[in-house]
Scaffold this motif. Structure first.
Motif, PDB file in Angstrom:
ATOM      1  N   LYS A   1       0.833  -1.201   0.000  1.00  0.00           N
ATOM      2  CA  LYS A   1       0.000   0.000   0.000  1.00  0.00           C
ATOM      3  C   LYS A   1       0.867   1.250   0.000  1.00  0.00           C
ATOM      4  N   GLN A   2       1.844   1.267   0.904  1.00  0.00           N
ATOM      5  CA  GLN A   2       2.702   2.453   0.983  1.00  0.00           C
ATOM      6  C   GLN A   2       3.525   2.621  -0.286  1.00  0.00           C
ATOM      7  N   THR A   3       3.918   1.469  -0.885  1.00  0.00           N
ATOM      8  CA  THR A   3       4.644   1.536  -2.151  1.00  0.00           C
ATOM      9  C   THR A   3       3.766   2.208  -3.203  1.00  0.00           C
ATOM     10  N   ALA A   4       2.470   1.862  -3.204  1.00  0.00           N
ATOM     11  CA  ALA A   4       1.550   2.467  -4.161  1.00  0.00           C
ATOM     12  C   ALA A   4       1.402   3.964  -3.904  1.00  0.00           C
ATOM     13  N   ILE A   5       1.378   4.345  -2.606  1.00  0.00           N
ATOM     14  CA  ILE A   5       1.242   5.772  -2.275  1.00  0.00           C
ATOM     15  C   ILE A   5       2.409   6.568  -2.831  1.00  0.00           C
ATOM     16  N   ILE A   6       3.622   6.006  -2.646  1.00  0.00           N
ATOM     17  CA  ILE A   6       4.827   6.772  -2.950  1.00  0.00           C
ATOM     18  C   ILE A   6       5.242   6.604  -4.423  1.00  0.00           C
ATOM     19  N   ASN A   7       4.653   5.622  -5.100  1.00  0.00           N
ATOM     20  CA  ASN A   7       4.927   5.419  -6.529  1.00  0.00           C
ATOM     21  C   ASN A   7       3.613   5.512  -7.303  1.00  0.00           C
ATOM     22  N   PRO A   8       3.066   6.703  -7.418  1.00  0.00           N
ATOM     23  CA  PRO A   8       1.716   6.832  -7.976  1.00  0.00           C
ATOM     24  C   PRO A   8       1.624   6.403  -9.444  1.00  0.00           C
ATOM     25  N   HIS A   9       2.764   6.185 -10.107  1.00  0.00           N
ATOM     26  CA  HIS A   9       2.731   5.786 -11.517  1.00  0.00           C
ATOM     27  C   HIS A   9       2.697   4.259 -11.662  1.00  0.00           C
ATOM     28  N   THR A  10       2.556   3.559 -10.514  1.00  0.00           N
ATOM     29  CA  THR A  10       2.661   2.102 -10.536  1.00  0.00           C
ATOM     30  C   THR A  10       1.308   1.434 -10.295  1.00  0.00           C
ATOM     31  N   THR A  11       1.067   0.330 -11.036  1.00  0.00           N
ATOM     32  CA  THR A  11      -0.088  -0.499 -10.730  1.00  0.00           C
ATOM     33  C   THR A  11       0.411  -1.777 -10.056  1.00  0.00           C
TER      34      THR A  11
ATOM     35  N   PHE B   1       9.937   7.045   4.049  1.00  0.00           N
ATOM     36  CA  PHE B   1      10.278   6.508   2.733  1.00  0.00           C
ATOM     37  C   PHE B   1      11.699   6.899   2.373  1.00  0.00           C
ATOM     38  N   ALA B   2      12.407   5.964   1.710  1.00  0.00           N
ATOM     39  CA  ALA B   2      13.735   6.271   1.208  1.00  0.00           C
ATOM     40  C   ALA B   2      13.789   5.824  -0.238  1.00  0.00           C
ATOM     41  N   ASN B   3      14.138   6.721  -1.144  1.00  0.00           N
ATOM     42  CA  ASN B   3      14.135   6.416  -2.576  1.00  0.00           C
ATOM     43  C   ASN B   3      12.869   5.660  -2.984  1.00  0.00           C
ATOM     44  N   LYS B   4      11.747   6.165  -2.552  1.00  0.00           N
ATOM     45  CA  LYS B   4      10.428   5.652  -2.929  1.00  0.00           C
ATOM     46  C   LYS B   4      10.150   4.247  -2.392  1.00  0.00           C
ATOM     47  N   VAL B   5      10.894   3.841  -1.365  1.00  0.00           N
ATOM     48  CA  VAL B   5      10.634   2.558  -0.721  1.00  0.00           C
ATOM     49  C   VAL B   5      10.138   2.825   0.708  1.00  0.00           C
TER      50      VAL B   5
END
Lengths: 597, 359
Positions: free
Chosen positions: A235-245, A414-418
């Motif tokens: 979920k958090q990965t999706a928040i911080i990487n909005p271009h990802t499905t 988050f660090a480098n979108k992780v």
């Protein structure tokens, strides 16, 4: 980075270090004892020599698995998925592909799970596949200074090894690099004696995908929901990487889809050469042996960023080295002189265009999805530098609304979108939050503790090299430059927060005053009526006149009550992911730390 | 009926303001020592004329409403020829809904404000004080009227035996007959009892009055009228402490800062102090107690802010002397020289010797 210092302190495995990164590792020469040594010591040294033997990579792994994020079964599951997803996202971003990642976890019973992570990335060329997945410390990212999620090429192969150690089963990799290429299918083991891939199966396969990579690992793990779960991580990965499905199927058979929120590619991060300020002596000596440069001056100019003709001359002059000296001729002593010169000579700060921040707007959008609050604010700072490495701090904050007002604020790191889910207490982000004085921004806080109140604070650090406190990449190291930047970002969102809270207080006071006025107006009219004996109609008239007068004087006020339907981005189902079984969290962390595979 | 007209005029003014969409205002004199002026010739505290005005706004709307309601109550009392004590007025306010008072101190303050606003005595507004006016014994005949028949009644204050005549709350209509030589106003009821018991007023040919602490308005007005009408000197006998000097004696003589608009009628400028002075403590070798914190504060405040002290050098000296001596002595301390020393020695000596008086 692997904590080499720690390794050096462990005599039993000192010699095995060579077997780590070096493929042509040969037997270490036996210790030659000098003849004039006293006999007692000779005997002891012989004795010791008997114990000194090569330790296998698997032994090292077993002893240091906490450094790599495999402390317990639950964390092992998360770490493996994290490593695979991080790799997929890095590969997609590098290739300019909008990522679409499928994550599936199957419960195989008896604490065994099958993980399948499949991406639409650029794929991996055939001959690289075994090394990438089945050789530790092999990767493209360790030597590059570029904002990546992965850094040292240890994560995914460590996961493969963990799976192999706990289930004995090989990792199954499928990868395809384009429509006109076949998909390659591998089943891989790691030779734990010499850190080499062992190929169990190697065949070509039909794969409907145009390109991408799929990895299947069986491992011993434990699936629990909660704030440190796979669900929360994705979920958090999706928040911080909005271009990802992300399409996620958990072991309970629930499928969750995190659709991408934007079709905009993030800014491509660029690779930069190391800045002289970030280089240590050992690194410099290694670079001197690797370089293709013909002279030391050429070496400085080509291998470092921000070193031009002038700076190179100044450095060499300061170090008293002839510019035409061959790099290979530079002794340890001379290298040390160069190090000293680097500290003395003024060198321009490293370029900062190599960093790809998320941006204040997208950060806030992500937070809105997760939290239904009254107020949001975010900031993306300009780049700063620590030890020659450029970095950017971004922060966002949500306040009020449905956020519980009791207890400490919630922190998202988050660090480098992780997303960082573990070791919150050891992290520079947490320290910076504690050291920011939130009381002046309207939150409660005692000492250097986390502030209290209905607030969620999000902090993201993007850098070509994020300094983690350990290999497991769970907490940011405490560099003063980084803490200072985080605090500046927090102060900025804090000031915005205060403006909102102050306004809210003002409106509340104003409403109270109005209430007060309206409460006593009838008494004023009634008293006048008693004294002057006028009619009820007149009394009503006086009340209306007074209300009009006082209302007019005070002017209009903003409505500041929380409207739970105002935040269009908020997605309750999304926000609830990872929140079930919250209670089990702590027991899990305490109870499983010493668990074995 | 004068008061009703004033109340109506004020209410009309407010109504006019409201109808013209202007903020109404209430104005009243500031009630404090800082707003009084003292002229020895006139003999009492006069208002300097500083006023506070309360404009209708969020912060004032509550007291604004309460002040108007209090004015309404006063009008009703006067119209129906009724009276209410401060305590009763407080209870009446419990009918005022949200505008009711929470504590009596609040309603007392509003009442004092209204009184000062119109510059009248609160009795004229139908409000009467709770406290007793004071006790009288001695060579005096009070001519009052019976409340039911309205017939004249003659009250002989020599005929109360060991008891006393009580000063009524309103003394304006009373008349006097006396052949006494002076009036003696006493701080404590205990000392008054001793003087009554031993027929002091008979031997000294005087009227004695027990004030029971700071004299009430009725008491002050009674002494003023009695001394003016019958042309009698007034002596005041209090403890030797700042409370006796500044609160009891000063209030009786020149009035207070709190109801300064009334001082002209409620003061006794001709009063002389024959109570325990700091010098008496030394001369009579009186047993004493150390000054309390609050005593010291009161002396310093008096020296600094009280226009009465500023105008009378002998008081200034006495206060400074007391401050240096750091002690105080009660009237009763005279009993050290025998229970009736006060009658046989102290009072005759004091009255005989004007140089021992303080203004």
């Amino acid at each position: 980075m692997v904590d080499y210092q720690k390794l050096y302190k462990m005599p039993e495995i000192t010699r095995s270090l060579h077997s780590f990164g070096n493929e042509n590792n040969s037997q270490e020469p036996k210790l030659e004892l000098e003849k004039d040594q006293p006999e007692v010591e000779q005997v002891k040294a012989h004795e010791m020599a008997k114990k000194q033997r090569e330790i296998s990579i698997s032994e090292f792994f077993e002893k240091n698995r906490h450094l790599l994020g495999f402390d317990n079964k639950r964390k092992a599951l998360l770490t493996t998925i994290k490593e695979a997803v991080d790799n997929s996202l890095d590969a997609c971003d590098d290739a300019g592909i909008l990522p679409e990642i499928e994550v599936s976890i199957y419960d195989m019973e008896n604490d065994r799970f099958r993980l399948i992570i499949e991406d639409n990335g650029p794929g991996i060329v055939k001959k690289q596949i075994p090394k990438i997945f089945a050789k530790l410390l092999y990767g493209s990212k360790f030597h590059s200074l570029k904002q990546n999620r992965g850094q040292q090429g240890i994560g995914i192969s460590a996961s493969v090894m963990y799976g192999q150690l706990t289930t004995g089963r090989p990792a199954k990799i499928t990868s395809k690099i384009g429509v006109n290429y076949p998909a390659h299918y591998y089943e891989l083991h790691i030779n734990t004696q010499n850190n080499k891939p062992e190929i169990i199966k190697d065949e070509e396969k039909e794969w409907s995908k145009n390109h991408g990579t799929r990895i299947e690992i069986d491992l011993e793990g434990s699936y629990i929901k909660g704030s440190q779960s796979v669900d929360e991580y994705l979920k958090q990965t999706a928040i911080i990487n909005p271009h990802t499905t992300i399409i996620y199927a958990n072991p309970k058979g629930e499928q969750i889809i995190f659709p991408r929120a934007t079709d905009k590619h993030p800014k491509q991060s660029e690779e930069i050469k190391p800045h002289p300020h970030g280089v240590e002596l050992g690194m410099l000596i290694k670079m001197l042996t690797w370089t293709k440069a013909k002279t030391i001056k050429q070496f400085l100019q080509t291998e470092f960023s921000r070193v031009g003709n002038k700076t190179a001359n100044e450095l060499l002059e300061e170090a008293a080295i002839i510019p035409k000296t061959k790099p290979q001729k530079i002794s340890r002593e001379l290298a040390e002189r160069i190090m000293k010169a680097i500290k003395k000579i003024k060198i321009m700060a490293p370029p900062t265009n190599c960093i790809s921040p998320i941006g204040a707007e997208l950060l806030e959008k992500g937070l809105k999805k997760e939290v239904n609050a009254e107020f949001y604010t975010s900031v993306s700072r300009s780049p700063a530098v620590y030890r020659g490495n450029p970095f950017i701090i971004e922060a966002a904050l949500a306040y009020g609304g449905h956020i519980p007002s009791e207890g400490s604020v919630q922190i998202l790191r988050f660090a480098n979108k992780v997303p960082l889910l573990y070791q919150q207490g050891a992290c520079a982000i947490t320290e910076s939050i504690g050291k920011t004085s939130w009381r002046s921004y309207g939150l409660q806080q005692s000492g250097d503790n986390n502030p209290q109140g209905p607030c969620v604070i999000l902090v993201h650090i993007a850098s070509v090299w994020v300094p983690f406190t350990s290999e497991a990449k769970e907490a940011i190291a405490h560099y003063p430059e980084i803490i200072k930047e985080i605090k500046l970002a927090l102060q900025e969102v804090g000031r915005n927060l205060y403006k909102y809270i102050a306004k809210k207080r003002r409106v509340k006071d104003e409403l109270k005053k109005r209430d007060y006025i309206e409460k006593y107006i009838p008494a004023v009219a009634e008293a006048l009526k008693e004294i002057l004996n006028f009619s009820d109609i007149e009394e009503q008239n006086v009340i209306e006149l007074l209300e009009e007068m006082l209302e007019q004087q005070r002017g209009a006020i903003d409505k500041m009550e929380f409207d739970e339907n105002k935040n269009q981005e908020y997605d309750k189902d999304f926000a609830d992911i990872g929140k079930e079984e919250q209670k089990n969290d702590e027991e899990e962390i305490e109870g499983k730390n010493n668990g074995s595979y | 009926m004068e008061v009703i007209e004033q109340i109506k005029r004020q209410a009309k003014d407010i109504l006019e303001h409201i109808k013209n969409k202007k903020k109404p205002q209430l104005e009243s004199p500031i009630r404090s020592l800082g707003n009084v002026h003292y002229d020895i010739e006139k003999g009492f505290f006069e208002l300097k004329g500083q006023t506070k005005s309360r404009t209708l706004a969020a912060s004032t709307v509550k007291t604004f409403a309460q002040t108007l309601k209090m004015m309404g109550l006063s009008k009703e009392l006067v119209e129906t020829n009724d009276i209410a004590t401060k305590r009763e007025a407080y209870y009446v306010s419990k009918n005022w809904g949200d505008a009711r008072f929470k504590e009596q101190t609040e309603s007392d303050t509003v009442m004092d404000d209204v009184e000062a606003m119109f510059g009248v005595n609160r009795e004229q507004m139908g409000f009467i004080p709770e406290e007793k006016g004071g006790d009288i014994a001695g060579r005096l005949i009070v001519i009052d009227k019976s409340p039911d028949t309205g017939k004249e009644i003659r009250i002989d204050c020599t005929k109360f035996g060991s008891g006393a005549y009580s000063i009524p709350s309103s003394v304006e209509e009373i008349k006097f007959e006396t052949n006494a030589k002076f009036i003696l106003a006493i701080e404590t009821a205990g000392m008054f009892q001793r003087l009554v018991k031993h027929n002091y007023w008979k031997t000294a040919d005087c009227i004695i009055i027990s004030m029971g602490g700071v004299p009430t308005r009725a008491c002050r007005r009674f002494i003023r009228r009695l001394s003016d009408d019958m042309n009698l000197p007034v002596f005041v006998f209090t403890d030797g402490d700042p409370y006796g000097f500044l609160n009891i004696y000063r209030t009786l003589k020149v009035g207070s800062g709190n109801a300064a608009h009334l001082n002209q009628f409620f003061c006794v400028p001709k009063a002389k102090f024959i109570g325990i002075t700091p010098q008496d403590i030394i001369d009579y070798k009186l047993p004493s107690h150390p000054l309390k914190e609050v005593d010291i504060k009161r002396i310093k405040d008096g020296l600094k802010n009280d226009p009465f002290v500023a105008a009378h050098k002998n008081w200034k000296r006495a206060l400074k002397q007391l401050l240096e001596m750091k002690v105080r002595a009660e009237q009763q301390a005279l009993a050290k020289h025998g229970l009736n020393f006060v009658i046989s020695n102290y009072l005759p000596e004091k009255i005989r010797n004007p140089s021992s008086w303080l203004d």
